[in-house]
Design a protein around this motif. Structure first.
Motif, PDB file in Angstrom:
ATOM      1  N   PRO A 578      25.820 -23.006  17.121  1.00  0.00           N
ATOM      2  CA  PRO A 578      24.681 -22.799  18.024  1.00  0.00           C
ATOM      3  C   PRO A 578      25.030 -21.802  19.134  1.00  0.00           C
ATOM      4  O   PRO A 578      25.163 -22.175  20.301  1.00  0.00           O
ATOM      5  CB  PRO A 578      24.428 -24.203  18.572  1.00  0.00           C
ATOM      6  CG  PRO A 578      25.766 -24.868  18.554  1.00  0.00           C
ATOM      7  CD  PRO A 578      26.535 -24.267  17.419  1.00  0.00           C
ATOM      8  N   TRP A 579      25.154 -20.538  18.778  1.00  0.00           N
ATOM      9  CA  TRP A 579      25.570 -19.529  19.758  1.00  0.00           C
ATOM     10  C   TRP A 579      24.671 -19.536  20.996  1.00  0.00           C
ATOM     11  O   TRP A 579      25.147 -19.423  22.122  1.00  0.00           O
ATOM     12  CB  TRP A 579      25.564 -18.128  19.139  1.00  0.00           C
ATOM     13  CG  TRP A 579      26.544 -17.935  18.021  1.00  0.00           C
ATOM     14  CD1 TRP A 579      26.260 -17.720  16.704  1.00  0.00           C
ATOM     15  CD2 TRP A 579      27.988 -17.924  18.113  1.00  0.00           C
ATOM     16  NE1 TRP A 579      27.421 -17.586  15.965  1.00  0.00           N
ATOM     17  CE2 TRP A 579      28.498 -17.700  16.809  1.00  0.00           C
ATOM     18  CE3 TRP A 579      28.899 -18.094  19.153  1.00  0.00           C
ATOM     19  CZ2 TRP A 579      29.857 -17.627  16.520  1.00  0.00           C
ATOM     20  CZ3 TRP A 579      30.261 -18.013  18.874  1.00  0.00           C
ATOM     21  CH2 TRP A 579      30.725 -17.790  17.580  1.00  0.00           C
ATOM     22  N   ALA A 580      23.363 -19.640  20.759  1.00  0.00           N
ATOM     23  CA  ALA A 580      22.439 -19.559  21.898  1.00  0.00           C
ATOM     24  C   ALA A 580      22.640 -20.736  22.849  1.00  0.00           C
ATOM     25  O   ALA A 580      22.694 -20.571  24.071  1.00  0.00           O
ATOM     26  CB  ALA A 580      20.995 -19.512  21.391  1.00  0.00           C
ATOM     27  N   GLU A 581      22.788 -21.939  22.283  1.00  0.00           N
ATOM     28  CA  GLU A 581      23.019 -23.114  23.139  1.00  0.00           C
ATOM     29  C   GLU A 581      24.341 -22.983  23.879  1.00  0.00           C
ATOM     30  O   GLU A 581      24.447 -23.312  25.054  1.00  0.00           O
ATOM     31  CB  GLU A 581      23.037 -24.405  22.299  1.00  0.00           C
ATOM     32  CG  GLU A 581      21.674 -24.963  21.975  1.00  0.00           C
ATOM     33  CD  GLU A 581      21.116 -24.357  20.688  1.00  0.00           C
ATOM     34  OE1 GLU A 581      21.669 -23.325  20.228  1.00  0.00           O
ATOM     35  OE2 GLU A 581      20.132 -24.898  20.154  1.00  0.00           O
ATOM     36  N   PHE A 582      25.352 -22.535  23.173  1.00  0.00           N
ATOM     37  CA  PHE A 582      26.660 -22.363  23.805  1.00  0.00           C
ATOM     38  C   PHE A 582      26.562 -21.444  25.026  1.00  0.00           C
ATOM     39  O   PHE A 582      27.154 -21.691  26.076  1.00  0.00           O
ATOM     40  CB  PHE A 582      27.663 -21.756  22.814  1.00  0.00           C
ATOM     41  CG  PHE A 582      28.226 -22.729  21.809  1.00  0.00           C
ATOM     42  CD1 PHE A 582      28.245 -24.098  22.049  1.00  0.00           C
ATOM     43  CD2 PHE A 582      28.773 -22.267  20.613  1.00  0.00           C
ATOM     44  CE1 PHE A 582      28.788 -24.995  21.120  1.00  0.00           C
ATOM     45  CE2 PHE A 582      29.328 -23.145  19.685  1.00  0.00           C
ATOM     46  CZ  PHE A 582      29.326 -24.502  19.930  1.00  0.00           C
ATOM     47  N   GLU A 583      25.814 -20.356  24.858  1.00  0.00           N
ATOM     48  CA  GLU A 583      25.715 -19.400  25.964  1.00  0.00           C
ATOM     49  C   GLU A 583      24.896 -19.978  27.120  1.00  0.00           C
ATOM     50  O   GLU A 583      25.222 -19.764  28.294  1.00  0.00           O
ATOM     51  CB  GLU A 583      25.077 -18.081  25.487  1.00  0.00           C
ATOM     52  CG  GLU A 583      24.973 -17.067  26.622  1.00  0.00           C
ATOM     53  CD  GLU A 583      24.347 -15.737  26.218  1.00  0.00           C
ATOM     54  OE1 GLU A 583      23.962 -15.575  25.042  1.00  0.00           O
ATOM     55  OE2 GLU A 583      24.250 -14.855  27.095  1.00  0.00           O
ATOM     56  N   HIS A 584      23.885 -20.726  26.769  1.00  0.00           N
ATOM     57  CA  HIS A 584      22.942 -21.254  27.749  1.00  0.00           C
ATOM     58  C   HIS A 584      23.575 -22.338  28.621  1.00  0.00           C
ATOM     59  O   HIS A 584      23.274 -22.475  29.795  1.00  0.00           O
ATOM     60  CB  HIS A 584      21.761 -21.847  26.970  1.00  0.00           C
ATOM     61  CG  HIS A 584      20.579 -22.145  27.800  1.00  0.00           C
ATOM     62  ND1 HIS A 584      19.788 -21.153  28.319  1.00  0.00           N
ATOM     63  CD2 HIS A 584      20.054 -23.333  28.210  1.00  0.00           C
ATOM     64  CE1 HIS A 584      18.809 -21.712  29.012  1.00  0.00           C
ATOM     65  NE2 HIS A 584      18.950 -23.027  28.973  1.00  0.00           N
TER      66      HIS A 584
END
Ligand SMILES: Nc1nc2c(c(=O)[nH]1)N[C@H]1C(S)=C(S)[C@@H](COP(=O)(O)OP(=O)(O)OC[C@H]3O[C@@H](n4cnc5c(=O)[nH]c(N)nc54)[C@H](O)[C@@H]3O)O[C@H]1N2
Ligand SMILES: Nc1nc2c(c(=O)[nH]1)N[C@H]1C(S)=C(S)[C@@H](COP(=O)(O)OP(=O)(O)OC[C@H]3O[C@@H](n4cnc5c(=O)[nH]c(N)nc54)[C@H](O)[C@@H]3O)O[C@H]1N2
Ligand SMILES: [Mo]
Length: 775
Positions: A578-584
């Motif tokens: 979950p790249w987006a969650e990780f960044e968020h």
């Protein structure tokens, strides 16, 4: 903001050579730290920063991995920590016009000092193939360039992903995940050039390659043996620990070819007595060893311990510990009793009496800590030397009891954490299994390339893309001249960085610089201030977040860079990452870490509640040893006498006081009496005389390697210095020109940065034109 005019036209005439200091870190040190800080950051910014270094809810100092004492104590900082922070958080930024005005080839003549002092990089930059200039590029296009190159490779193993220990745990975890999900274990790191020997030497002995002490063990120690380390410059806060040992009645033995000022006397700048008094004498015994001789010394001390036990049976060895916890004692005993005493004296340059004195102290002490750093790890026999240190500790049960233990002192502030997070070309299968389970893929199993092998592979054309998360690998690697020629064969080099360095100027066909926020700056994602974590040299996980506003809008965090690259390259094929969650929200990263890496259970809750926690550790906590037999192991190692042909010296490359690795803060090395220059070689006055040379003479330094043309550094000034006979010293990274890539430590492949055979010849003056003033 433009940089202040920078004096970049130092000549050899500016060099001043004075007397070495006899004590370290009192009031002058604080002045030295604060002056540049006030000049560049303004008093208010400086004070704000100083108040939050290593403080609870502050940020982890990026200068070194030395541990923090009680988190409730305010303001533990040191001169070199402040320098490192000022260097990073200066408001100076590189203006857009810089890139048009300065071609890559023109910057080849600039020093690391000049490059770093241009200020922070504030926009992504791209160098197209065939161009001699970087040009601005938007982030999305930059990621497309990287992803395009990676996709075009015949195999994922044609890419390498280098890491410097500046990188914190959360980005390090994502970075290794990215590389492995892409399909390679090519994860070289600065540790390959640094403390690799430590893990390789300790693990067979006790099953773990990390420090076995707690921070407060120094104060409980009866004897601290400091091997191959210059704490006054490289771990100044460690001097507080050494002082505490002394105040509580402990003794200190310093083993070093150089009488480093900080090991002799310490004035604690954070105590009134340190400001005005005479300070604390640190070393009770200074053992001026010949370079590379430590393994012989440790064996010789062990032999004396065994003899003492024979003379007074039952009183010297820790029989209970050996019987309950160790294997291999009898074979080890036989081996040590047979060592050659004459070879010991030749290898160490010491007298019997000096070695006796070390052994007497070791036998008298009921709690001994042995610490070490690069003076041990960057030798051909580094791994075996560390294994012998472990043997010596085991003899008297100095593992897993208060005030005792093995204390490798790591370099970069999070180099140990990066390894824990999986930054290693040879992570064990249980880690890979857990990673694969968490993200439902099958990580590659073949070992990847370490740093030496990565740079070799780039030179051969086998590796086409090199991505670097921080660092300056082209200057930090041995044979830097050869590395510079080799890296040009790469199709793409990518540097995720805060400030310019040599690796940005010597590039592949295409190149990218991806600028990021530093550790002192606020990292806001999803509307929330994020924090990251690091692991210090005693295995404590610390929380860190910046306090200052980012120096410019548009910078990404290390985490964002990896997540966005991950989405671009792998988003579709790896929907479970979950790249987006990780960044968020970095909590998601820590949740994943807590499921993959033992010791991080309930990571988010614990770090929030406790702000710092120490990873569990069998040998230290309960004398349980995660080796294959479940017991500690005495190991056997053969010595080799370092042969130096007549008229040659063993040279080591070391750090000056005003630098952090390849980052040069100024051209001074105060404790060694050097000002305004770095092209000096420290030689014993008797060696100078024997070589027919004089103090202050200009020499060329040739390094010799069988079957290869000599490498040379020209125009060095000799400095008559109390270094051990037969040994000499000059500064890293310039010295990398002299180190053959083939010259590596046994087992762990670390360049032998402390052991090069050189010949000095009278040199021409003036020195070659166009030489950068420091590299
Ligand atoms: N300010 C500042 N702090 C730093 C760094 C920095 O550059 N600047 N770098 C960081 C990093 S990454 C690291 S790894 C550490 C490095 O910390 P250190 O290991 O202290 O670094 P060096 O300057 O390489 O010093 C090596 C020491 O080993 C001694 N030595 C050399 N050869 C031998 C030998 O054969 N035997 C013995 N007994 N001693 C020997 C040298 O004389 C010198 O005192 O510091 C970290 N902290
Ligand atoms: N001859 C010789 N060679 C050596 C050594 C030696 O003693 N002698 N020592 C070796 C050792 S111990 C080490 S550890 C290596 C060091 O090798 P590296 O770790 O590769 O080098 P550094 O000089 O520490 O890297 C500094 C760069 O990191 C970037 N940077 C700084 N902070 C950040 C950040 O927060 N994020 C990002 N993304 N980038 C950042 C900046 O651009 C800066 O220029 O060198 C090794 N090489
Ligand atoms: Mo290091």
């Amino acid at each position: 903001m433009r940089p202040k005019p920078l004096k970049n036209d130092f000549t050899d005439a500016d060099l001043e050579v004075g007397k070495p200091a006899t004590w370290a870190v009192g009031l002058p040190a604080i002045e030295h730290a604060m002056i540049p800080s006030e000049l560049e950051m303004g008093t208010e910014r400086t004070v704000k920063i100083a108040l939050t270094i290593n403080h609870k809810r502050g940020f982890d100092c990026p200068s070194c991995a030395w541990a923090n004492p009680d988190k409730s104590k305010p303001l533990e900082f040191c001169e070199n920590g402040i320098k490192s922070i000022v260097w990073e958080s200066t408001p100076l930024t590189i203006p857009a016009s810089f890139w048009a005005e300065n071609s890559l080839s023109s910057m080849l003549d600039k020093s690391e000092y000049w490059l770093g002092m241009q200020g922070r990089i504030v926009e992504p930059m791209y160098k197209p193939a065939g161009s001699d200039h970087y040009e601005p590029v938007d982030w999305d296009r930059a990621f497309e360039v990287v992803a395009g190159h990676l996709r075009a490779l015949d195999s994922p193993d044609e890419a390498v992903f280098y890491t410097s220990g500046r990188i914190m745990n959360e980005p390090a975890f994502l970075y290794q995940l990215f590389a492995r999900a892409f399909g390679t274990n090519n994860l070289p790191d600065c540790s390959n050039m640094c403390h690799e020997a430590t893990g390789a030497g300790m693990t067979p002995a006790i099953g773990i390659g990390k420090s076995t002490i707690h921070y407060d063990d120094f104060g409980k120690s009866e004897l601290v043996i400091v091997l191959g380390q210059n704490p006054g410059t490289n771990h100044p806060r460690m001097l507080n620990g050494l002082e505490e040992a002394k105040i509580n009645g402990g003794q200190i033995v310093a083993v070093n070819p150089l009488p480093e000022a900080s090991l002799m006397r310490y004035k604690n700048p954070q105590k009134p007595s340190g400001m005005i008094g005479h300070g604390t004498t640190l070393a009770d015994q200074f053992v001026q060893i010949r370079g590379g001789g430590d393994m012989h010394l440790i064996q010789a001390v062990a032999k004396r311990v065994l003899h003492a036990e024979d003379a007074r049976p039952g009183t010297v060895l820790d029989h209970d510990f050996i019987a309950a916890h160790c294997d291999g004692f009898t074979a080890y005993r036989d081996h040590i009793l047979s060592i050659d005493d004459e070879e010991v004296l030749a290898a160490t340059g010491l007298t019997e009496a000096e070695i006796d004195a070390v052994a007497d102290k070791y036998i008298a002490s009921n709690a001994t800590i042995i610490t070490w750093c690069l003076g041990i790890t960057q030798h051909k026999n580094g791994v075996a030397t560390i294994a012998e240190v472990m043997n010596l500790l085991l003899l008297r049960g100095n593992i897993g009891k208060p005030g005792a233990g093995a204390s490798p002192v790591r370099g970069h502030s999070n180099v140990q954490g990066d390894r824990t997070m999986g930054i290693w070309e040879q992570m064990p299968n249980d880690f890979l299994d857990a990673l694969g389970r968490e993200f439902r893929f099958d990580p590659p199993r073949d070992h990847g390339l370490d740093t030496v092998n990565s740079v070799n592979a780039v030179e051969r054309g086998d590796v086409k893309v090199m991505v670097s998360m921080a660092g300056n690998v082209i200057a930090a690697i041995s044979d830097s001249g050869r590395a510079e020629a080799g890296i040009r064969k790469a199709k793409l080099t990518v540097q995720v960085a805060t400030k310019l360095n040599r690796s940005h100027v010597v590039t592949g066909e295409e190149a990218l610089i991806l600028p990021v926020i530093g550790r002192t700056e606020r990292d806001v994602q999803g509307g929330r201030l994020q924090f990251v974590t690091s692991e210090d040299t005693v295995c404590t996980i610390n929380m860190s977040h910046g306090e200052l506003d980012p120096v410019a809008p548009g910078l990404l965090s290390d985490v964002s860079v990896i997540c966005r690259l991950g989405r671009k390259l792998l988003g579709d094929s790896h929907p479970v990452i979950p790249w987006a969650e990780f960044e968020h929200d970095y909590d998601y990263i820590r949740d994943a870490i807590s499921r993959v890496i033992p010791g991080f259970e309930h990571f988010n809750t614990r770090i929030r509640k406790e702000l710092a926690f120490t990873l569990p550790h069998g040998p230290r906590d309960s004398r349980t040893f995660p080796t294959s037999t479940g017991r500690a192991q005495f190991t056997l190692h053969e010595t080799e006498l370092l042969q130096v042909p007549p008229g040659r010296l063993i040279v080591q490359t070391m750090r000056a006081h005003d630098q952090h690795n390849t980052t040069i803060y100024s051209l001074n090395d105060r404790y060694r009496g050097i000002k305004n220059g770095r092209f000096v070689i420290f030689v014993n006055p008797d060696d100078l005389a024997a070589l027919g040379l004089t103090d202050g003479q200009t020499v060329d330094v040739f390094s010799e390697w069988p079957g290869q043309p000599d490498r040379v550094l020209r125009g060095y000034r000799t400095v008559s210095y109390p270094v051990a006979r037969g040994c000499a010293a000059l500064y890293f990274p310039e010295g990398n020109e002299l180190i053959p890539r083939e010259s590596v430590a046994d087992v762990c492949n670390t360049p032998t940065s402390k052991q090069i055979t050189v010949r000095l010849e009278p040199g021409a003056h003036p020195v070659p034109a166009g030489r950068p003033l420091a590299r």
